[in-house]
Design an enzyme around this catalytic site. Structure first.
Site, PDB file in Angstrom:
ATOM      1  N   HIS A 148       0.935  -1.151   0.006  1.00 52.07           N
ATOM      2  CA  HIS A 148      -0.019  -0.042  -0.096  1.00 52.07           C
ATOM      3  C   HIS A 148       0.916   1.252   0.211  1.00 52.07           C
ATOM      4  O   HIS A 148       2.029   1.337   0.194  1.00 52.07           O
ATOM      5  CB  HIS A 148      -0.920   0.102   1.361  1.00 52.07           C
ATOM      6  CG  HIS A 148      -0.091   0.284   2.400  1.00 52.07           C
ATOM      7  ND1 HIS A 148       0.096  -0.941   3.122  1.00 52.07           N
ATOM      8  CD2 HIS A 148       0.278   1.359   3.381  1.00 52.07           C
ATOM      9  CE1 HIS A 148       0.993  -0.422   4.354  1.00 52.07           C
ATOM     10  NE2 HIS A 148       0.791   0.701   4.402  1.00 52.07           N
ATOM     11  N   HIS A 196      -5.783  -2.066   3.719  1.00 53.32           N
ATOM     12  CA  HIS A 196      -5.790  -0.715   2.798  1.00 53.32           C
ATOM     13  C   HIS A 196      -4.752  -1.073   1.599  1.00 53.32           C
ATOM     14  O   HIS A 196      -3.843  -1.910   1.615  1.00 53.32           O
ATOM     15  CB  HIS A 196      -5.087   0.393   3.585  1.00 53.32           C
ATOM     16  CG  HIS A 196      -3.763   0.206   4.440  1.00 53.32           C
ATOM     17  ND1 HIS A 196      -3.306  -0.998   4.529  1.00 53.32           N
ATOM     18  CD2 HIS A 196      -2.953   0.990   4.835  1.00 53.32           C
ATOM     19  CE1 HIS A 196      -2.287  -0.743   5.389  1.00 53.32           C
ATOM     20  NE2 HIS A 196      -1.990   0.386   5.638  1.00 53.32           N
ATOM     21  N   HIS A 210       4.513   7.533   2.783  1.00 52.82           N
ATOM     22  CA  HIS A 210       5.343   6.250   2.832  1.00 52.82           C
ATOM     23  C   HIS A 210       4.620   5.326   1.788  1.00 52.82           C
ATOM     24  O   HIS A 210       3.455   5.281   1.194  1.00 52.82           O
ATOM     25  CB  HIS A 210       5.387   5.863   3.943  1.00 52.82           C
ATOM     26  CG  HIS A 210       4.140   4.948   4.619  1.00 52.82           C
ATOM     27  ND1 HIS A 210       3.335   5.880   5.418  1.00 52.82           N
ATOM     28  CD2 HIS A 210       3.684   3.773   4.546  1.00 52.82           C
ATOM     29  CE1 HIS A 210       2.480   4.912   5.903  1.00 52.82           C
ATOM     30  NE2 HIS A 210       2.304   3.536   5.122  1.00 52.82           N
ATOM     31  N   HIS A 242       0.168  -0.980  14.936  1.00 54.64           N
ATOM     32  CA  HIS A 242      -0.756   0.085  14.530  1.00 54.64           C
ATOM     33  C   HIS A 242      -2.078  -0.347  15.364  1.00 54.64           C
ATOM     34  O   HIS A 242      -2.384  -1.275  15.424  1.00 54.64           O
ATOM     35  CB  HIS A 242      -1.070   0.248  13.061  1.00 54.64           C
ATOM     36  CG  HIS A 242       0.044   0.563  12.121  1.00 54.64           C
ATOM     37  ND1 HIS A 242       0.689   1.800  12.390  1.00 54.64           N
ATOM     38  CD2 HIS A 242       0.462   0.152  11.378  1.00 54.64           C
ATOM     39  CE1 HIS A 242       1.361   1.846  11.253  1.00 54.64           C
ATOM     40  NE2 HIS A 242       1.285   0.931  10.490  1.00 54.64           N
ATOM     41  N   TYR A 251       8.826   1.993  10.346  1.00 55.62           N
ATOM     42  CA  TYR A 251       8.967   2.872   9.594  1.00 55.62           C
ATOM     43  C   TYR A 251      10.301   3.335   9.122  1.00 55.62           C
ATOM     44  O   TYR A 251      10.948   3.388  10.348  1.00 55.62           O
ATOM     45  CB  TYR A 251       8.206   4.081   9.576  1.00 55.62           C
ATOM     46  CG  TYR A 251       6.581   4.112   9.470  1.00 55.62           C
ATOM     47  CD1 TYR A 251       5.984   4.219   8.131  1.00 55.62           C
ATOM     48  CD2 TYR A 251       5.950   3.812  10.749  1.00 55.62           C
ATOM     49  CE1 TYR A 251       4.705   3.722   8.188  1.00 55.62           C
ATOM     50  CE2 TYR A 251       4.577   3.925  10.384  1.00 55.62           C
ATOM     51  CZ  TYR A 251       3.796   3.701   9.520  1.00 55.62           C
ATOM     52  OH  TYR A 251       2.485   3.966   9.201  1.00 55.62           O
ATOM     53  N   GLU A 261       7.722   1.382   4.710  1.00 54.70           N
ATOM     54  CA  GLU A 261       7.218   0.759   5.710  1.00 54.70           C
ATOM     55  C   GLU A 261       7.318  -0.891   5.351  1.00 54.70           C
ATOM     56  O   GLU A 261       7.304  -1.051   4.204  1.00 54.70           O
ATOM     57  CB  GLU A 261       5.932   1.056   6.092  1.00 54.70           C
ATOM     58  CG  GLU A 261       5.120   0.271   7.321  1.00 54.70           C
ATOM     59  CD  GLU A 261       3.606   0.768   7.210  1.00 54.70           C
ATOM     60  OE1 GLU A 261       3.041   1.012   6.224  1.00 54.70           O
ATOM     61  OE2 GLU A 261       3.313   0.497   8.457  1.00 54.70           O
TER      62      GLU A 261
HETATM   63 FE    FE Z   1       1.369   2.036   5.869  1.00 57.68          FE
HETATM   64 CA    CA Z   2      -3.071  -3.833   0.758  1.00 56.41          CA
END
Ligand code: FE
Ligand code: CA
Length: 303
Positions: A148, A196, A210, A242, A251, A261
């Protein structure tokens, strides 16, 4: 079906040789092609031609590529993006090495996204017939694939509406100023079963926060951290977990200052996933659940 995944990140780097030692030597991606000032990389579990393009000169994003499931999706997405008010244009086969024709869209946030259906098939390093679970000659972290990208936008509401209305992404998690007035500070949006495939937070248009590689689990995250120490890679935050996405994370920066990341875990997203809401007062826990603090660098350094 629509958009399947983030296919490539095309980024600028100040020095291609330094970038090669980071993306090739430390992260373990393989160079698949090079031209004057541009290098193309693929991770071991990816089958398409490339997933990262490094172009010498500057920092930040040139563009992102998202792969769609059917060639007819391209017409549909082009029409919807144009109706939304975005600048769109057709791109032809070969404009990107190994990538077919497609549609280029300038997002409301000024980032450029390319949608495409065809990519030259290079295959994974373990193949598709009786494959081994991993290649035995991995270099460094040995990242399997990209996952992502997180970008910044002056207007998160509009960008969320674009990805939802034009590309059929769903918001897995959102951060709002207050529960009542709901001003949006960020959204983590999915086109797949992962939490995500694009995310964005409020900030200047056109910037990269990132891009991330998927690793298998927490132990691989920890091992990546050890390699970053051995290779003197500047670490921004982590290893930690997270709140948003529940992913495990480190990161770190490439030699040009672009933030990368390594990410593992996170839950599954399906069509009936109920969007999760975070309020701004809990943002630090949302980003870093264990430490519950956002460092100055994490919120201000963009490329
Ligand atoms: Fe991320
Ligand atoms: Ca993904």
């Amino acid at each position: 079906m629509g958009v399947m995944r983030l296919g490539y990140v095309h980024a600028r780097v100040t020095d291609l040789d330094e970038a090669r030692s980071h993306y090739g030597g430390t992260l373990g991606m393989k160079q698949v092609h090079q031209e004057q000032g541009v290098a193309y990389y693929k991770a071991w579990d990816e089958w398409d031609h490339h997933s990262v393009v490094l172009e010498e000169g500057g920092v930040g994003l040139v563009k992102l590529g998202y792969k769609v499931a059917r060639s007819t999706d391209l017409d549909d997405f082009e029409r919807r993006a144009a109706a939304f008010g975005c600048l769109t244009e057709r791109m032809s086969r070969g404009e990107n090495v190994g990538i077919g024709d497609g549609v280029r869209v300038v997002l409301p946030s000024d980032h450029v996204v390319e949608l495409y259906h065809e990519a030259e098939f290079l295959g994974t390093e373990t193949g598709t017939l009786n494959p081994a679970p991993f290649p035995r000659e991995l270099v460094g972290v040995g990242v399997p694939r990209i996952d992502h990208c997180l970008i910044t936008t002056e207007d998160p509401e509009t960008l969320e509406r674009f990805f939802s209305e034009c590309l059929d992404f769903r918001s897995a998690e959102r951060v709002v100023e207050h529960l009542d007035d709901g001003a949006l500070l960020g959204s983590w949006m999915s086109c797949s079963n992962t939490p995500h495939d694009i995310a964005f937070i409020k900030g200047p248009n056109g910037k990269l926060h990132h891009f991330a590689y998927a690793l298998t689990d927490w132990h691989e995250i920890k091992r990546a951290g050890g390699l970053f120490a051995m290779d003197d890679v500047p670490v921004d935050v982590g290893p930690t977990q997270h709140g948003i996405t529940r992913g495990e994370t480190i990161y770190f920066f490439d030699p040009s200052g672009n933030r990368n990341e390594v990410f593992s875990g996170g839950y599954m997203v399906h069509d009936d996933f109920p969007t999760i809401t975070w309020t701004a007062d809990q943002l630090a826990a949302g980003i870093f659940y264990i430490g519950r603090e956002l460092n100055e660098r994490f919120t201000s350094v963009l490329t």
